[in-house]
Write an enzyme that holds these catalytic residues in place. Structure first.
Site, PDB file in Angstrom:
ATOM      1  N   GLN A  98      22.717   7.821  11.020  1.00 53.38           N
ATOM      2  CA  GLN A  98      24.251   6.894   9.762  1.00 53.38           C
ATOM      3  C   GLN A  98      25.097   6.487  10.376  1.00 53.38           C
ATOM      4  O   GLN A  98      26.416   6.637  11.163  1.00 53.38           O
ATOM      5  CB  GLN A  98      24.006   8.488   9.341  1.00 53.38           C
ATOM      6  N   TYR A 178      31.810   4.387   0.172  1.00 52.28           N
ATOM      7  CA  TYR A 178      33.038   3.207   1.772  1.00 52.28           C
ATOM      8  C   TYR A 178      32.262   1.326   1.250  1.00 52.28           C
ATOM      9  O   TYR A 178      31.815   1.067   0.398  1.00 52.28           O
ATOM     10  CB  TYR A 178      32.093   4.126   2.775  1.00 52.28           C
ATOM     11  N   ARG A 225      21.001   4.902   2.618  1.00 52.13           N
ATOM     12  CA  ARG A 225      21.351   5.924   1.594  1.00 52.13           C
ATOM     13  C   ARG A 225      22.270   5.042   0.586  1.00 52.13           C
ATOM     14  O   ARG A 225      23.256   4.145   0.837  1.00 52.13           O
ATOM     15  CB  ARG A 225      22.580   6.894   2.202  1.00 52.13           C
ATOM     16  N   GLY A 316      22.135  18.576   1.811  1.00 54.08           N
ATOM     17  CA  GLY A 316      23.171  18.521   3.144  1.00 54.08           C
ATOM     18  C   GLY A 316      24.111  20.310   2.820  1.00 54.08           C
ATOM     19  O   GLY A 316      23.711  20.690   4.198  1.00 54.08           O
TER      20      GLY A 316
END
Length: 362
Positions: A98, A178, A225, A316
């Site tokens: 990622q 982000y 994502r 997760g």
């Protein structure tokens, strides 16, 4: 309809099941963001996942503001990832890297006192994790338009390094407040140039990044994502169905292998949905496999895949304490509980010492 235990193809990736390990920051790299040997053991323990999406991995020092998180911009980091990837492959697994730029969520302590970058001048809410403890976030400066090519080149370099390290592909992190998410959403993007304003302009950067990364790795080995349906880390949008619908369409045009998205319900553990689910819009406009993530247990995950709501489910936090999560879901067994105190600690405790069912039986 398929079962969660059925194989699935994501572009060039052929997965034995539809239970994925979602990216999980665990802070076991060095202070200079170099992966460590214990990370090889950790990921190999979880190799029965259909696919492992690595923890968020910095594309540059500018983009990495989490203590002891790994990067993949230097030769040293790339070399240190090789035994991690090799361990997963030897255990029969598949792993993608990622690619992460944290945008305004990088504290200036990580940048020699310089401000972080964002689409617009802004300061993140709450506090940043630093090597000196938690501190209020630094005010970010607006990324200049003439800096965009350099940013895209940082993604390309990280993608090349991921290929060199042996990863099976990459996932572009465009979620969770982000940098790329900050550009997509109008709550954080106040620009008036080609990268701000209209929905077409706000998805321009993520599209260019996707094209650049796919040009290095191959679109059939590149995923992305998103986290479209609620505010997170100070980032939100007034019409997420419209902007993320267009973003999904652009990812379809680029030819990406999959979209994995974090979509909490109204009572989500970390962030709550404030609008109707966006996943149906993304599925319609993307056309390829869509993987959902957030607060799933085994039964809900089975139902989501069986109903066609999702093509696969990424777990997760359950993967922290359940290295053999696939086996537990298959047998209908409860998940072991993790210890939050060791999420971001630097040692093996709470990292590689959670036993699998077979170890418990022994």
């Amino acid at each position: 309809m398929p079962s969660i235990f059925d194989p699935i193809t994501l572009g060039a990736l052929k997965l034995p099941n539809r239970i994925l390990m979602a990216p999980l920051t665990r802070a076991r790299a060095t202070r200079t963001h170099v992966p460590t040997p214990v990370m090889a053991e950790y990921y190999a323990q979880r190799a029965t996942a259909g696919l492992i999406i690595s923890e968020a991995t910095g594309i540059s020092q500018e983009g990495l503001g989490w203590p002891y998180a790994p990067g993949i911009w230097s030769d040293e980091q790339t070399e240190a990832w090789k035994p991690v990837v090799k361990a997963v492959h030897e255990a029969g697994g598949r792993i993608v890297c990622q690619l992460w730029h944290m945008g305004y969520l990088v504290h200036s302590d990580f940048l020699g006192g310089e401000p972080p970058v964002a689409p617009s001048v802004a300061t993140a809410p709450d506090e940043a994790h630093t090597y000196d403890g938690k501190k209020p976030y630094s005010q970010a400066r607006a990324l200049r338009e003439d800096e965009i090519p350099r940013l895209i080149a940082d993604y390309e370099r990280a993608a090349r390094n991921a290929v060199a390290a042996g990863f099976d592909g990459v996932q572009i992190h465009a979620a969770n407040g982000y940098l790329l998410d900050e550009f997509i959403r109008d709550g954080s993007n106040k620009r008036s140039d080609r990268y701000g304003g209209s929905v077409e302009n706000r998805v321009r950067l993520v599209t260019k990044v996707a094209q650049a990364v796919a040009g290095v790795v191959g679109a059939d080995r590149t995923g992305i994502r998103f986290s479209p349906n609620g505010p997170i880390q100070g980032v939100d949008d007034s019409n997420p169905h419209e902007v993320f619908g267009l973003a999904a369409e652009m990812m379809e045009r680029v030819g990406l292998a999959f979209i994995e998205m974090r979509e909490p319900g109204p009572d989500g553990t970390f962030g709550k949905a404030t609008v109707a689910p966006v996943a149906p819009v993304i599925k319609e406009r993307f056309g390829g496999p869509v993987i959902l993530n957030c607060d799933y247990d085994g039964e809900r995950a089975k139902q989501a895949v069986a109903s066609g709501e999702a093509d696969a489910i990424a777990f997760g936090r359950p993967y922290i304490a359940n290295p053999d999560l696939v086996d537990r879901i298959a047998k209908g067994l409860p998940f072991a509980k993790d210890d939050m105190k060791t999420w971001y600690s630097q040692g093996p405790e709470g990292y590689v010492d959670y036993p699998a069912l077979t170890q418990k039986a022994a």
